[in-house]
Enzyme design. Sequence first.
Site, PDB file in Angstrom:
ATOM      1  N   LYS A   1      86.497   2.548  54.899  1.00 45.06           N
ATOM      2  CA  LYS A   1      87.393   1.867  55.842  1.00 45.06           C
ATOM      3  C   LYS A   1      87.498   2.733  57.098  1.00 45.06           C
ATOM      4  O   LYS A   1      87.856   3.912  57.032  1.00 45.06           O
ATOM      5  CB  LYS A   1      88.780   1.650  55.217  1.00 45.06           C
ATOM      6  CG  LYS A   1      89.824   1.137  56.222  1.00 45.06           C
ATOM      7  CD  LYS A   1      91.160   0.764  55.554  1.00 45.06           C
ATOM      8  CE  LYS A   1      92.246   0.483  56.596  1.00 45.06           C
ATOM      9  NZ  LYS A   1      93.557   0.143  55.999  1.00 45.06           N
TER      10      LYS A   1
ATOM     11  N   ASP B   1      95.857   2.553  62.936  1.00 44.15           N
ATOM     12  CA  ASP B   1      96.476   1.340  62.410  1.00 44.15           C
ATOM     13  C   ASP B   1      97.936   1.262  62.851  1.00 44.15           C
ATOM     14  O   ASP B   1      98.823   1.815  62.214  1.00 44.15           O
ATOM     15  CB  ASP B   1      96.378   1.314  60.877  1.00 44.15           C
ATOM     16  CG  ASP B   1      96.952   0.028  60.289  1.00 44.15           C
ATOM     17  OD1 ASP B   1      97.238  -0.909  61.065  1.00 44.15           O
ATOM     18  OD2 ASP B   1      97.102  -0.036  59.047  1.00 44.15           O
TER      19      ASP B   1
ATOM     20  N   LYS C   1     103.988  -1.766  62.827  1.00 41.88           N
ATOM     21  CA  LYS C   1     104.619  -0.901  61.832  1.00 41.88           C
ATOM     22  C   LYS C   1     105.844  -0.218  62.434  1.00 41.88           C
ATOM     23  O   LYS C   1     105.852   0.061  63.633  1.00 41.88           O
ATOM     24  CB  LYS C   1     103.642   0.214  61.415  1.00 41.88           C
ATOM     25  CG  LYS C   1     102.515  -0.205  60.511  1.00 41.88           C
ATOM     26  CD  LYS C   1     101.626   0.996  60.179  1.00 41.88           C
ATOM     27  CE  LYS C   1     100.411   0.584  59.377  1.00 41.88           C
ATOM     28  NZ  LYS C   1     100.725   0.125  58.023  1.00 41.88           N
TER      29      LYS C   1
ATOM     30  N   ASP D   1      93.747   6.436  58.944  1.00 50.02           N
ATOM     31  CA  ASP D   1      93.297   5.178  58.353  1.00 50.02           C
ATOM     32  C   ASP D   1      91.768   5.020  58.422  1.00 50.02           C
ATOM     33  O   ASP D   1      91.234   3.988  58.030  1.00 50.02           O
ATOM     34  CB  ASP D   1      94.002   3.988  59.037  1.00 50.02           C
ATOM     35  CG  ASP D   1      94.295   2.851  58.064  1.00 50.02           C
ATOM     36  OD1 ASP D   1      94.251   3.097  56.842  1.00 50.02           O
ATOM     37  OD2 ASP D   1      94.547   1.728  58.525  1.00 50.02           O
TER      38      ASP D   1
ATOM     39  N   ASP E   1      98.839  -6.550  59.693  1.00 43.70           N
ATOM     40  CA  ASP E   1      98.798  -5.184  59.178  1.00 43.70           C
ATOM     41  C   ASP E   1      97.934  -5.064  57.918  1.00 43.70           C
ATOM     42  O   ASP E   1      97.649  -3.975  57.452  1.00 43.70           O
ATOM     43  CB  ASP E   1     100.226  -4.684  58.911  1.00 43.70           C
ATOM     44  CG  ASP E   1     100.286  -3.166  58.806  1.00 43.70           C
ATOM     45  OD1 ASP E   1      99.288  -2.511  59.139  1.00 43.70           O
ATOM     46  OD2 ASP E   1     101.349  -2.654  58.390  1.00 43.70           O
TER      47      ASP E   1
ATOM     48  N   GLU F   1      94.838  -5.319  57.719  1.00 45.37           N
ATOM     49  CA  GLU F   1      93.604  -5.393  58.512  1.00 45.37           C
ATOM     50  C   GLU F   1      92.401  -4.783  57.808  1.00 45.37           C
ATOM     51  O   GLU F   1      91.271  -5.202  58.029  1.00 45.37           O
ATOM     52  CB  GLU F   1      93.830  -4.708  59.867  1.00 45.37           C
ATOM     53  CG  GLU F   1      93.659  -3.187  59.890  1.00 45.37           C
ATOM     54  CD  GLU F   1      94.642  -2.437  59.001  1.00 45.37           C
ATOM     55  OE1 GLU F   1      95.727  -2.987  58.714  1.00 45.37           O
ATOM     56  OE2 GLU F   1      94.330  -1.310  58.576  1.00 45.37           O
TER      57      GLU F   1
ATOM     58  N   ARG G   1      91.309  -4.842  54.747  1.00 41.47           N
ATOM     59  CA  ARG G   1      90.548  -5.753  53.882  1.00 41.47           C
ATOM     60  C   ARG G   1      89.712  -6.728  54.702  1.00 41.47           C
ATOM     61  O   ARG G   1      88.684  -7.200  54.231  1.00 41.47           O
ATOM     62  CB  ARG G   1      91.510  -6.478  52.929  1.00 41.47           C
ATOM     63  CG  ARG G   1      92.511  -7.351  53.639  1.00 41.47           C
ATOM     64  CD  ARG G   1      93.664  -7.775  52.746  1.00 41.47           C
ATOM     65  NE  ARG G   1      94.603  -6.657  52.488  1.00 41.47           N
ATOM     66  CZ  ARG G   1      95.655  -6.746  51.683  1.00 41.47           C
ATOM     67  NH1 ARG G   1      95.919  -7.876  51.047  1.00 41.47           N
ATOM     68  NH2 ARG G   1      96.459  -5.710  51.514  1.00 41.47           N
TER      69      ARG G   1
END
Length: 466
Positions: free
Chosen positions: A236, A241, A248, A259, A318, A320, A322
């Site tokens: 990933k 993020d 967030k 991330d 959020d 994101e 996946r």
Amino acid sequence: MEIKVSDNVKDTPCEVLVINKFENEKTSQELANTYAVEKDHFEGKFGQTYLMHTLGKIPADKILVVGFGKKEEFDSNKMRQAVAKAIKKLQQIQAQDVCFDFDVNCDYGKSAAIGALIADYAFDKYKNEKAKRVAKVTFAKFSEADVKEGIIFGESMKFTRDLANEPAAYATPSKLAEIASSIDGITTKIYDKEEIERMGMGAYLAVGQGSIQPPKFIHMKYTGRNPKKKIAIIGKGICFDSGGLDIKPASSMLTMRDDMSGAACVLGVMKALSALEPDMEVHGIIAACENMPSGSSYKPGDILKAKNGKTIEVDNTDAEGRLTLADALCFACELGVDEVIDIATLTGACMVALGTQASGIMGNDEDMISTLIRTAKDSGENFWQLPMFPEYKDSLKSDIADMKNTGSRYGGASTAGVFLQEFVSGVKWCHIDIAGTAFLEKPQKEFIAGATGAGVRTFLNYIKNA
Ligand code: BES
Ligand code: MN
Ligand code: ZN
């Protein structure tokens, strides 16, 4: 830190000679037996240390005795931790040139070197006052080859930790692409926005569209001499993020430069391959982008189409990771590989479930899952299997698309797992969730706070032993 192997450590002058003591046993040095054991009753419980001056009685100035605990419980994981413990102690006393002479069998060289390099790590690039480091370590007894392999592993972890610790302003998608292109011994292809569009990666593309940093899809390939197996590892690569429009809270956003820890792991692994030379074909894949809020961001309610044609209703911007992994998985499954593993800081839910002690593992092949769990354990990491019951899919049902990108708040790690599975076809696949393990808020065992290099050791051993 420079690490060497030498046979005549006992006669070599060095600042500190590091030796071991098992519980209820003597050490290999008379001097240590007299002072540490007989006089001060140093027991040698695992992780205890005892430092003494030698007053010129042996070539070394000082002796550091490290407790190895019960002899029958000693293993390579204990070796790594013991060496790390010793290095931290040596840093404190600002020793520069040290020798290790452990009275154990000689095949612990790899774990000893890894332990030394994990403990040597500091992210002090941006500090004017640098960390105190031990400059030179010499190991007695261990094989040159084992120590060399340990150094490759340790340096690969350092590379990954550095990259994950870097601010998002430095480690952008373009920077990851540049780094991937500069790794020796592999071929790398970078796909730009237009090509990503042409490949039909609508889910991945949507995540990155709110950022001024362009997305970079990275495909690296290592080909060993007689490849026994073909495998793809996907990391990933969300370089930051923020949550996107479903932004967030500040406290959750603070560490979200991490991330891309999965991507950093994949880069670290690919970098080590040309030195390790495994008989494997290994693809390293990263769909790198930033998840940012702006006028061009993707929005809740948008419907995205992934590379395999499946449509996704955006329930939460959020979730994101996946979405980017969905397209990366489709890409990997078309490469004709035997196995695909993705590694991702994917869900806060996994962190809640397993803490910072273990990564979650899911997949479609029980043998592959157990092999990875065993490999992780031997490598000094914990992988713990989480379920992928088909029922988890129920909460992903959408009225207007094939699925939503988030489901129930409960069982979030597993919901993410079954979501990813929708984009896997015709290969053995495992998903590793490192949300809790990739980045530590405070020191834990041999690790300082910050990036840990989660997954690197396990992946390297998995590839090597395949
Ligand atoms: N990158 C986060 C997951 C994460 C959380 C990693 C904490 C490391 C530490 C991921 O993109 C995310 O935001 N997940 C959401 C999913 C939710 C919206 C379904 C989460 O876990 O809250
Ligand atoms: Mn997120
Ligand atoms: Zn994320």
